[in-house]
Design a protein around this motif. Structure first.
Motif, short mmCIF file in Angstrom:
data_model
loop_
_atom_site.label_atom_id
_atom_site.label_comp_id
_atom_site.label_asym_id
_atom_site.label_seq_id
_atom_site.Cartn_x
_atom_site.Cartn_y
_atom_site.Cartn_z
N GLY A 256 33.30 19.10 84.03
CA GLY A 256 32.01 18.69 84.55
C GLY A 256 30.99 19.79 84.68
N ASP A 257 31.43 20.99 85.06
CA ASP A 257 30.50 22.11 85.27
C ASP A 257 30.49 23.09 84.11
N GLY A 258 31.43 23.00 83.21
CA GLY A 258 31.54 23.98 82.14
C GLY A 258 32.05 25.30 82.69
N VAL A 259 31.42 26.38 82.32
CA VAL A 259 31.73 27.69 82.90
C VAL A 259 30.78 27.89 84.07
N LEU A 270 26.54 30.00 92.16
CA LEU A 270 25.65 31.02 91.64
C LEU A 270 25.02 30.59 90.32
N TRP A 271 25.83 30.04 89.44
CA TRP A 271 25.32 29.54 88.16
C TRP A 271 26.35 28.65 87.51
N ARG A 272 25.90 27.85 86.54
CA ARG A 272 26.79 26.97 85.80
C ARG A 272 26.19 26.68 84.44
N THR A 316 19.31 32.43 83.52
CA THR A 316 20.15 31.30 83.13
C THR A 316 21.29 31.76 82.24
N PRO A 317 22.53 31.31 82.49
CA PRO A 317 23.62 31.65 81.59
C PRO A 317 23.38 31.03 80.21
N THR A 318 23.83 31.70 79.17
CA THR A 318 23.61 31.21 77.82
C THR A 318 24.90 31.21 77.02
N GLU A 319 25.03 30.24 76.12
CA GLU A 319 26.18 30.20 75.24
C GLU A 319 25.99 31.23 74.11
N VAL A 320 26.99 32.09 73.91
CA VAL A 320 26.90 33.15 72.92
C VAL A 320 27.55 32.72 71.61
#
Length: 432
Positions: A256-259, A270-272, A316-320
């Motif tokens: 549901g939240d991913g990483v 903190l972030w998701r 924002t977290p990003t997919e690498v």
């Protein structure tokens, strides 16, 4: 003492903006699933939980025992039960969970690392539970520190987290209540400083019987068992990974939240970055400023995702990158020298650049896998459900060093401590 209730916090917002300052630089220096400093550090000869916890399945300055490929055991311990929980090693003692053959109880067994002599065992109630065909009732790995051993188990009506000293005396016990899961219980506790963490994930979708479950990450005081915080996370499908902890961030992975990351201090989100389509069984890994998790199913469609950890508040977290070919479902990968080594559930091993996801090599090993690989020195050990142990070179060039049939199914991840390799083979614990 026993604590009957579990304190809960307000559910986290879906907003990815951190709620507290993230105190680390844009490029975290060469950290590999590194736990934050603990008041009671484990020795280099220890293996204090699933995949060695902070070691992340890697012991650099060591060599796999030659006795493995020669099938020469140092000792073996008859457990009288085939289970898939791995072992923890602390101060010359081995700890693991096994089902009792005589009664509906789960056993915590302590044995000497040097000889395999059983020192003591303690039994706790463990009723029947609906399980996946590869799961067993004793599927959790203990966590250890210099004072205590922490264990978790569940029978759907009760979910226990217990603390014992190294002589087997119970220090505290918590019951967090019912656990909704179609595959059974399988997560393991982890201890970080004075905090014990438990990823208490539950099934909320595709529920076969009973009420949908509510997932949460739980932190308790390691000495008393009192709840420090309990943060609800998005409930979809039950997920089993042991969280990674870095720079006061608890890094988790679920459907549901991913990483995502929670504050180790207070459990606040903190972030998701939602990144997964299926169940998360493996544990997240960290290399520099990347958090890596996997998701999948028994029917395929597995994917591995690397997410850049935010370097400052508001980022924002990003997919690498994303790997969808030969990604694992159950096994947790390992990282060494900037390379990510993977074995998928159907026996295909591969190596990719951990920073970019670019493939270096892929090779079919054969067999089926639930256990995670480990790396000792420059060699990687893979153990299959069919009982085959395969040793590969842990480098960017594929090289098979050897393979041996150990004669019985292997579902638990091996452990390595103080020059000793420990593998659950069938209903035995073997030391090489």
């Amino acid at each position: 003492m026993n604590f009957a209730s579990d304190n809960q916090l307000t559910p986290p917002s879906d907003c990815p903006t951190p709620v507290m300052r993230i105190a680390f630089s844009h490029r975290i220096a060469a950290l590999l699933l590194t736990a934050c400093s603990t008041s009671l550090p484990s020795n280099a000869a220890d293996w204090p939980g699933f995949h060695g916890l902070g070691k992340a399945g890697v012991v650099s300055n060591a060599t796999l025992p030659a006795g493995l490929l020669e099938q020469k055991t140092k000792w073996s311990l008859d457990l009288k039960s085939r289970d898939v929980g791995s072992v923890a090693v602390q101060d010359g003692r081995v700890y693991l969970l096994a089902m009792s053959p005589q009664s509906e109880t789960i056993r915590l067994i302590a044995a000497e690392l040097a000889t395999g002599k059983e020192l003591w065992s303690q039994e706790y109630p463990q009723l029947a539970n609906h399980l996946h065909s590869r799961n067993t009732l004793a599927s959790s790995t203990p966590a250890t520190d210099e004072q205590f051993v922490y264990i978790a188990n569940s029978d759907r009506q009760h979910t226990w987290l217990r603390c014992l000293d190294h002589d087997g005396n119970l220090q505290w016990s918590r019951d967090f209540g019912p656990a909704q899961s179609q595959h059974g219980f399988a997560t393991s506790p982890t201890v970080v400083g004075d905090t014990v963490l438990l990823n208490f994930s539950q099934q909320n979708e595709q529920v076969r019987d009973g009420e949908p479950g509510t997932s949460r990450m739980i932190a308790v005081d390691r000495k008393t068992g009192e709840t420090r915080w309990s943060t609800p996370v998005t409930s979809t499908r039950v997920c089993y990974g042991v969280p990674a902890v870095i720079n006061n961030q608890v890094i988790g992975a679920n459907t549901g939240d991913g990483v995502f990351a929670l504050s180790l201090d207070n459990g606040k989100l903190l972030w998701r970055l939602p990144a997964f389509k299926m169940r998360c069984v493996s544990s997240p890994l960290i290399i520099d400023d990347l958090a890596i998790g996997t998701s999948g199913s028994g029917g395929g469609g597995n994917h591995l995702v690397a997410v850049r950890i935010p370097s400052k508040p508001g980022e924002t977290p990003t997919e690498v990158y994303r790997v969808e070919k030969y990604a694992p479902y159950v096994p947790t990968a390992v990282i060494k020298d900037g390379m990510l080594f993977i074995v998928d559930d159907k026996g295909i091993a591969s190596c990719v650049d951990a920073k970019t996801g670019k493939s270096k090599w892929t090779k079919r090993i054969g067999g089926n896998f639930s256990a995670s690989p480990i790396i000792v020195g420059d060699q990687m050990l893979l153990t299959s459900l069919e009982g085959e142990a395969t040793v590969l070179s842990a480098t960017g060039n594929y090289q098979k060093i050897g393979q041996v049939d150990l004669g019985a199914s292997i579902g638990a991840t091996p452990a390595f401590a103080d020059g000793n390799l420990l593998i659950r083979v069938g209903d035995e614990l073997r030391c090489y």
